[in-house]
Scaffold this active site. Structure first.
Site, mmCIF file in Angstrom:
data_model
loop_
_atom_site.group_PDB
_atom_site.id
_atom_site.type_symbol
_atom_site.label_atom_id
_atom_site.label_comp_id
_atom_site.label_asym_id
_atom_site.label_seq_id
_atom_site.Cartn_x
_atom_site.Cartn_y
_atom_site.Cartn_z
ATOM 1 C CG HIS A 275 -0.278 3.884 31.943
ATOM 2 N ND1 HIS A 275 0.594 3.073 32.903
ATOM 3 C CD2 HIS A 275 0.444 4.972 31.844
ATOM 4 C CE1 HIS A 275 1.658 3.647 32.942
ATOM 5 N NE2 HIS A 275 1.889 4.770 32.602
ATOM 6 C CD GLU A 328 2.269 10.971 27.465
ATOM 7 O OE1 GLU A 328 1.549 10.466 26.560
ATOM 8 O OE2 GLU A 328 3.286 10.555 27.554
#
Length: 392
Positions: A275, A328
């Site tokens: 991320h 996700e």
């Protein structure tokens, strides 16, 4: 999102010449403070996400999406009366103008749901929205996002759209409109948790896009259409279904290590890892991991094993990178478990994020200054002009 993916970030309009010289430009506005906001805080170092002072773990475990939307819009968690009033307003907006439904009907059944959502929101804005963004418009848009997706999903299956059920909450009504059946309580709980967790996330790419459009004094529908365009990209919100594709390709626990080693060795992407902001575990992934485990224990076995093995191999083969599972990864497992098809994963992200986008749009217009950053020019200078007839 994968190990190779960025995420990003109104811009105070000052003379930044000195600051630019002192601070190297990394690209993507990394490290640049582009706005002030009281809506949410992302602490990537500590792995914390806060909505208006409340820790995301507390909200995800105890609140409905409607409570969190109220928090984002009005700045405080609702009383029972305020929550009931908001539900009444949601129910009143659970309809689509005939022109919007007709627009959806005329789109090809093979269209991507994100494209359908973007087109339908634009059509709704053309006939229903004008003037400065308002809280009433924010509620109306948030109520309609699920209806647009469910209408298209039913039509592409050769079925007619359904009427909303006033007794159902936001998550439950969405599942009902998709399937025509009252959803299981565990599915409602799982989807509600997902919607709470993704309702806002600081100055990400789509939120920044929405605020830029709002800063021009455009309307709320235009800002939302722009945000949807940003969210569609695989470097932002378009990757959850790709996690499911990756797990399907891996196939089994026995094949996982070899597949992951091969991918890392040859520069392939591990979808759902890494991320732009978080340098430790994404707190949203922690909550979704448990929800995915409960929703589908069998599928969870492979997801969990791949996560554990991938993190170990990334640490071994990419030491110092500090890559962790992002939101996700388990979003894909959870949404599959509650019955959503892969191409509805990212649009359902938008169903959640609509409350956050509209909260930021309202915050922007209530203390507005046109967002107009500068760019550092790197092209040639002092070129000698040559008339057209003399150019060779």
């Amino acid at each position: 999102m994968s190990t190779m993916i960025p995420d990003t970030g109104n811009t105070p309009q000052k003379d930044n010449s000195t600051a630019t010289a002192a601070r190297p430009n990394k690209g993507g506005l990394e490290g640049i403070v582009a706005a002030t906001t009281a809506i949410s805080k992302v602490d990537g170092t500590a792995g914390r996400l806060i909505y208006r002072g409340y820790d995301i773990h507390d909200l995800a475990r105890t609140c409905t999406y409607e409570e969190v939307a109220h928090l984002l819009w009005f700045g405080h968690l609702p009383t029972q009366k305020e929550l009931s009033d908001l539900h009444t307003k949601f129910v009143a907006e659970r309809n689509l103008p005939d022109l919007v439904v007709q627009t959806i009907r005329e789109l090809p059944k093979t269209a991507e749901p994100m494209d359908v959502l973007r087109t339908a929101v634009s059509a709704w804005g053309a006939i229903s929205v004008s003037g400065k963004p308002t809280i009433e418009q924010a509620i109306a848009a948030t109520a309609r996002f699920p209806l647009i997706l469910a209408t298209f999903h039913r039509l592409r299956q050769g079925k007619e759209p359904l009427e909303s059920r006033s007794e159902l909450g936001h998550a439950a009504n969405y599942l009902y409109l998709l399937t025509g059946e009252l959803p299981k309580e565990e599915h409602v709980r799982g989807l509600n948790t997902y919607l709470v967790l993704l309702a806002d996330h600081g100055m990400n790419a789509s939120t920044f896009t929405a605020r830029i459009v709002a800063s021009t004094e455009s309307d709320i529908a235009s800002a939302l259409v722009a945000a949807l365009g940003a969210l569609k990209g695989p470097l932002h919100g378009g990757a959850p279904s790709k996690v499911q594709d990756m797990l399907h390709e891996i196939g089994s626990v026995e094949k996982a290590e070899a597949w992951i080693r091969e991918a890392i060795t040859h520069g392939g992407r591990l979808m759902g890892f890494g991320h732009r902001v978080y340098k430790t575990t994404d707190p949203r992934a922690e909550e979704l991991r448990e929800m995915a485990r409960v929703a589908d224990p069998e599928d969870f076995k492979l997801s969990s094993y791949v996560e554990t093995k991938a993190l170990a191999l990334l640490d071994e083969m990419k030491p110092g990178r500090k890559l962790y599972t992002n939101v996700e990864y388990y979003s894909a497992a959870l949404m599959k478990a509650v019955g959503l098809s892969g191409d509805l994963f990212t649009p359902t992200f938008a169903v959640s994020r609509c409350a956050g986008w509209t909260a930021h749009i309202l915050e922007q217009v209530n203390n507005n200054r046109l967002i107009r950053p500068e760019a550092e020019y790197t092209g040639p200078q002092n070129e000698s002009f040559v008339p057209l007839a003399e150019r060779k």
